[in-house]
Design a protein around this motif. Structure first.
Motif, PDB file in Angstrom:
ATOM      1  N   LEU A 155      40.397  28.985  48.906  1.00  0.00           N
ATOM      2  CA  LEU A 155      40.637  29.606  47.599  1.00  0.00           C
ATOM      3  C   LEU A 155      39.321  29.685  46.846  1.00  0.00           C
ATOM      4  N   SER A 165      42.102  33.319  49.218  1.00  0.00           N
ATOM      5  CA  SER A 165      42.812  33.597  47.964  1.00  0.00           C
ATOM      6  C   SER A 165      41.825  33.686  46.816  1.00  0.00           C
ATOM      7  N   MET A 199      50.030  31.187  50.810  1.00  0.00           N
ATOM      8  CA  MET A 199      48.924  32.035  50.373  1.00  0.00           C
ATOM      9  C   MET A 199      48.716  32.066  48.860  1.00  0.00           C
ATOM     10  N   PHE A 200      49.802  32.193  48.132  1.00  0.00           N
ATOM     11  CA  PHE A 200      49.666  32.439  46.706  1.00  0.00           C
ATOM     12  C   PHE A 200      49.848  31.182  45.894  1.00  0.00           C
TER      13      PHE A 200
END
Lengths: 452, 503
Positions: free
Chosen positions: B105, B168, B500-501
């Motif tokens: 990230l 991300s 992922m988010f």
């Protein structure tokens, strides 16, 4: 039902799975490693009992009552006061069978490398192309015609081995033809393997073509080596007294206390032959052979392939060692899972006996070829997905490696070319026809529990 | 040995046992309980004796042998009191982190175009978190982080030819630094083609056509924060002038859908609520506009961790909020039982916690270093700050960095210390917990100003939530066993997005 209980619902134990066949079902007791063949009446009755309605009064009497009582006594199910839901027993979260970013890497176990087509034998049944595969071809040598060797693959064998090692494999299986005839290449590979001490190496060979001394010197290279010596069909007595070159080699390997296995390639073997050969090999060399079976049967209805059947057309059923193995079989094509074969020309296959190309290694980059999904699709080709097998209740106890291969290759659908356990779709009535090691019993309303 | 099981009932009256050793749910009654207790050396109670008297010897024997079978084969129902935590050397820690880390990230900026009332950075209600600033990540810093990450992942990538890594983009508002996103994606396409799958979490207000073109061109999938209809969204999500942002966001989404329908179909919504949110109205909004809005993947309550945010709510707010939550949950259960797909909002809100029951760990899913709670090893999901500082993930406060990309990467000694602290402060009672496999406690939720510790009330809350989720899960299946496949599919899809988010 027992007079004492008034509980109106019946449910199977959560680790018992009722698996439907075309006629009847098989009830797998996963933890206790038993399979019960149920006829159509019994399996339909069990499904009704598992429904949302309470057991009917007429089910609480006579033979139905005895049947349910038997189920309880065998610990296969229980009565409950409510229509409870049985959440099936699993060993892993469903998340583990799901792809996605956090998915674990493929579980590579063994890589086979077909390093030569040279051979000093001219076996009549050698499956030189895929028109004539063997059952358990992975244990035998297999020559292939019309294959152009990729020299890049062999110019730096260490690079290939290193990549395979990085994948996490623990076994390298060197195959041919007769790999001993490609001595320099073989030695270069073994010297490469020696750099990866965790790798165990098997060489499948007839053991002929070079001197005994030269063969024995393979054990001095410094790798964990196992020779898999392929013998061919003989009169059983020959295995006892024979003094041909292969037998002398086996005597020498045993004397040296070297690691070796024996695979016997046989055609149309009756059971008695296999038993006899197995006993004689054990007596002489202290190990049981594994059989690579080749069968020829007359053509039927224009279908060109009738082979790989054993013991009058049947294969032995195989008990699962534990729940992990049971679920592995249920979710995968167990004999392929974890393995791949690199061909002379760089073609990647799921195993030596498989038709399908799963990609091709270019510029010696194994990893790029392994990005193709086809290999993993084959690994996951459980018998649930194979036409014919999906109608067989015994599909989780069947370990045949070829049944799902034939029509899949030609018709672009996955279908079994034959049933390795002889029309086991009706397993209850055919129970006497197939072989097992006592873990299968018949269970019916009519006759209760019987040995299959 | 501690018995680690939880008895619960379905709404229909079915009785069950959740076994935390195997992770299995079994139909269960007082007889089974008496038999198990007896096996564990606890004499049966009078009511249990009464139940036993009702059954035949045949049935009692069968139940006894079943319980013994599971005790023998799976060590079911009870666990040793001793916590069996593996301690790793720094080298082993590094090996584990790099073998398992799947998502990198990047905080592209500490700035934001909005001033949301619950924001952990700008609201002032989260004293442990950084304050907003104009600091932004440079391209050099970004590629340094990416190259460092890939270099350390080489062995794992060699092991897994199918592996695709997640990247991300976070902020602040990452679209404020769209130029950097474009530069990074061009770099990745040249240097690591196909290796990364990129996503960004954004408030969507800056989503101009030009920005959309860049995102679509490089296939950077967006998760958009949308908190419901205008009045709900604008109560929380305002810009620095205090103006609502709903209209601008919806206009951007409509344009994007019109121009790039395929890309739009891959987008997700992330929604946040607090006790003042009108959940019924929000759910209806998402349901009525399913054609116009991206699928809602996450619905999260504003976090109360280390925060003063919740001081402003009244008991009345909480009461109304609880009633609404219950109502949506009931609606979720009714729709699921009927075999229909609940709306994406309802699924994410009401079905969200049931996911834990659906995807619960089973016997073979044992962890070794942090064997209990839902904690992953620090580094599995690492977040790079604008200055290269590494955090455990995007959810932590930033008080406990685990290294710096510019100063040698991961600080394995620090990670080892954090793990030891977690083992010491959080895990000791977990071996006796009947729902340890259903617990979501992790570094982000156990973090305090004094270090990592078990939050007061957490265990009681987890136990109650687990009992409710298991009951709801099994009640739905008891009513309609055919919905299990749908349940699992939806749970897995949401889990995929969750890797992922930001959730």
């Amino acid at each position: 039902m027992n007079e004492k209980t008034s509980l109106p619902y019946f449910r199977l134990r959560s680790d018992c799975f009722l698996v439907s066949g075309k006629k009847g079902s098989v009830l797998y007791d996963v933890t206790r490693k038993k399979a019960f063949l149920l006829d159509q009446e019994s399996s339909e009755f069990l499904r009704l009992c598992e429904g949302p309605q309470p057991l009917k009064d007429e089910w609480r009497k006579g033979r139905l009552h005895h049947f349910l009582d038997l189920m309880i006594r065998e610990g296969l199910g229980f009565y409950y006061p409510h229509p409870v839901y049985v959440d099936n027993f699993l060993l892993e979260s469903p998340i583990n069978h799901f792809g996605g970013m956090a998915a674990p890497p493929p579980n590579y176990q063994v890589a086979a490398w077909h390093i030569t087509n040279q051979c000093d034998h001219q076996c009549a049944f050698c499956p030189t192309d895929f028109s004539n595969p063997l059952w358990q071809a992975c244990l035998s040598c297999v020559r292939r015609h019309n294959v152009t060797e990729d020299p890049a693959l062999f110019s730096d064998p260490v690079a290939v081995i290193e990549q395979a090692s990085h994948l996490g494999i623990w076994g390298l299986h060197i195959r041919g033809g007769n790999p001993l005839l490609e001595w320099d290449r073989l030695m270069a590979i073994l010297r490469g393997v020696a750099r990866f001490p965790h790798l165990k190496t098997t060489i499948t060979t007839p053991g002929t073509g070079i001197s005994l001394e030269q063969t024995l010197s393979l054990y001095e290279v410094g790798v964990a080596l196992n020779l898999n010596i392929v013998l061919f069909e003989h009169d059983p007595d020959v295995f006892e007294t024979g003094d041909g070159f292969q037998f002398k080699l086996l005597d020498a390997l045993e004397k040296k206390n070297a690691a070796f296995d024996i695979a016997v390639v046989i055609a149309n073997p009756p059971l008695v032959y296999k038993d006899s050969v197995s006993r004689k090999i054990f007596n002489r060399w202290g190990r049981r052979p594994r059989f690579v079976e080749f069968h020829t049967l007359p053509e039927e209805n224009g279908t060109p392939f009738h082979f790989a059947r054993t013991e009058d057309g049947r294969k032995r059923l195989c008990k699962w060692a534990n729940a992990t193995e049971f679920f592995h079989r249920a979710n995968n094509r167990a004999c392929l899972h974890g393995g791949f074969e690199v061909g002379l020309d760089g073609t990647l296959r799921a195993c030596a006996g498989c038709h399908h190309s799963c990609g091709k290694i270019a510029n010696s980059r194994l990893r790029n070829a392994l990005k193709e999904e086809h290999l993993y699709d084959l690994w996951k080709l459980s018998k649930e997905k194979v036409v014919q097998c999906m109608d067989c209740g015994l599909r989780f106890a069947c370990t045949d490696c070829l049944a799902a291969d034939l029509l899949g290759a030609t018709n672009k659908r996955v279908a079994a070319g034959y049933c390795p356990i002889m029309d086991a779709g009706d397993c209850f009535n055919n129970a006497k026809s197939f072989q097992h090691d006592g873990f299968v019993q018949r269970l019916s309303i009519e006759k209760g529990l019987e040995d299959a | 040995m501690n018995r680690v099981t939880l008895r619960f009932s379905s709404e229909q009256g079915g009785e069950y046992l959740y076994d935390d050793v195997t992770g299995c749910i079994l139909p269960w009654g007082p007889v089974e309980d008496a038999v198990l207790n007896q096996e564990l050396g606890v004499p049966p109670t009078d009511p249990e004796r009464e139940w036993i008297g009702k059954l035949s010897a045949n049935e009692i024997n069968a139940k006894t042998s079943f319980i013994r079978l599971w005790r023998t084969h799976y060590q079911a129902f009870a666990r040793d009191e001793k916590i069996d935590c593996l301690t790793l050397t720094p080298e082993q820690l590094a090996q584990s982190v790099w073998a398992n880390s799947a998502v990198l990230l990047l905080f592209l900026t500490e700035d934001c175009n909005l001033n949301c009332s619950y924001c952990c950075y700008s609201s002032g209600a989260y004293p442990l978190h950084r304050k907003p600033s104009h600091r932004a990540m440079t391209f050099e810093q970004a590629i340094k982080a990416i190259d460092w990450y890939v270099a350390n992942k080489i062995a794992a990538l060699e092991r897994d030819p199918l592996k695709q890594l997640g990247l991300s983009f976070y902020g602040g508002e990452p679209l404020l630094n769209i130029g950097l996103i474009e530069q990074i994606m061009e770099y990745l396409e040249k240097r690591y083609p196909g290796l990364f799958f990129a996503v960004a979490t954004s408030n969507g207000v800056l989503l101009s056509d030009k920005i959309a073109d860049i995102l679509v061109k490089h296939n950077v999938i967006l998760a958009i924060s949308l908190d419901g209809p205008e009045e709900e969204h604008d109560r929380l999500r305002v810009d620095h002038q205090g103006r609502g942002t709903h209209k601008r966001l919806i206009a951007n989404l409509a344009r994007l859908k019109n121009r790039y329908p395929d890309y739009w179909a891959k987008m997700l919504c992330v929604s946040v609520f607090d006790p003042k949110s009108d959940l019924i109205k929000i759910a209806k909004y998402f349901e009525d506009n399913e054609e116009l809005l991206p699928r809602c993947a996450f619905v999260n309550q504003v976090t109360s961790q280390n925060s003063t945010y919740y001081q402003s709510f009244t008991e009345e707010d909480y009461t109304r909020f609880r009633v609404q939550l219950r109502s949506l949950r009931n609606s979720f259960k009714a729709v699921s039982t009927a075999g229909k797909e609940p709306s994406s909002y309802c699924q994410a809100l009401a079905g969200g916690s049931i996911i834990l029951a659906v995807l619960r760990s089973r016997l073979n899913d044992r962890k070794t270093v942090l064997p209990y709670t839902g904690c992953c090893l620090p580094g599995y999901r690492m977040a790079v700050n604008v200055d290269g500082r590494l955090d455990i993930c995007e959810r932590v406060s930033g008080q406990n960095p685990i290294g710096n990309v510019n100063q040698g990467g991961l600080d394995l000694v620090k990670i080892g210390r954090l793990v030891a602290e977690y083992q010491r402060n959080v895990l000791p009672q977990c071996s006796a917990c009947p729902v340890s496999k259903l617990c979501s406690l992790c570094f982000s939720t156990a973090e305090t100003s004094k270090g990592v510790e078990r939050r007061s009330g957490w265990c009681e809350g987890t136990l109650a939530t687990a009992a409710r989720d298991l009951s709801d899960y099994i009640s739905i299946l008891e009513a309609n066993g055919n919905v299990k496949a749908m349940f699992e599919r939806n749970s897995l899809e949401r889990r995929r997005a969750a890797t992922m988010f930001q959730a």
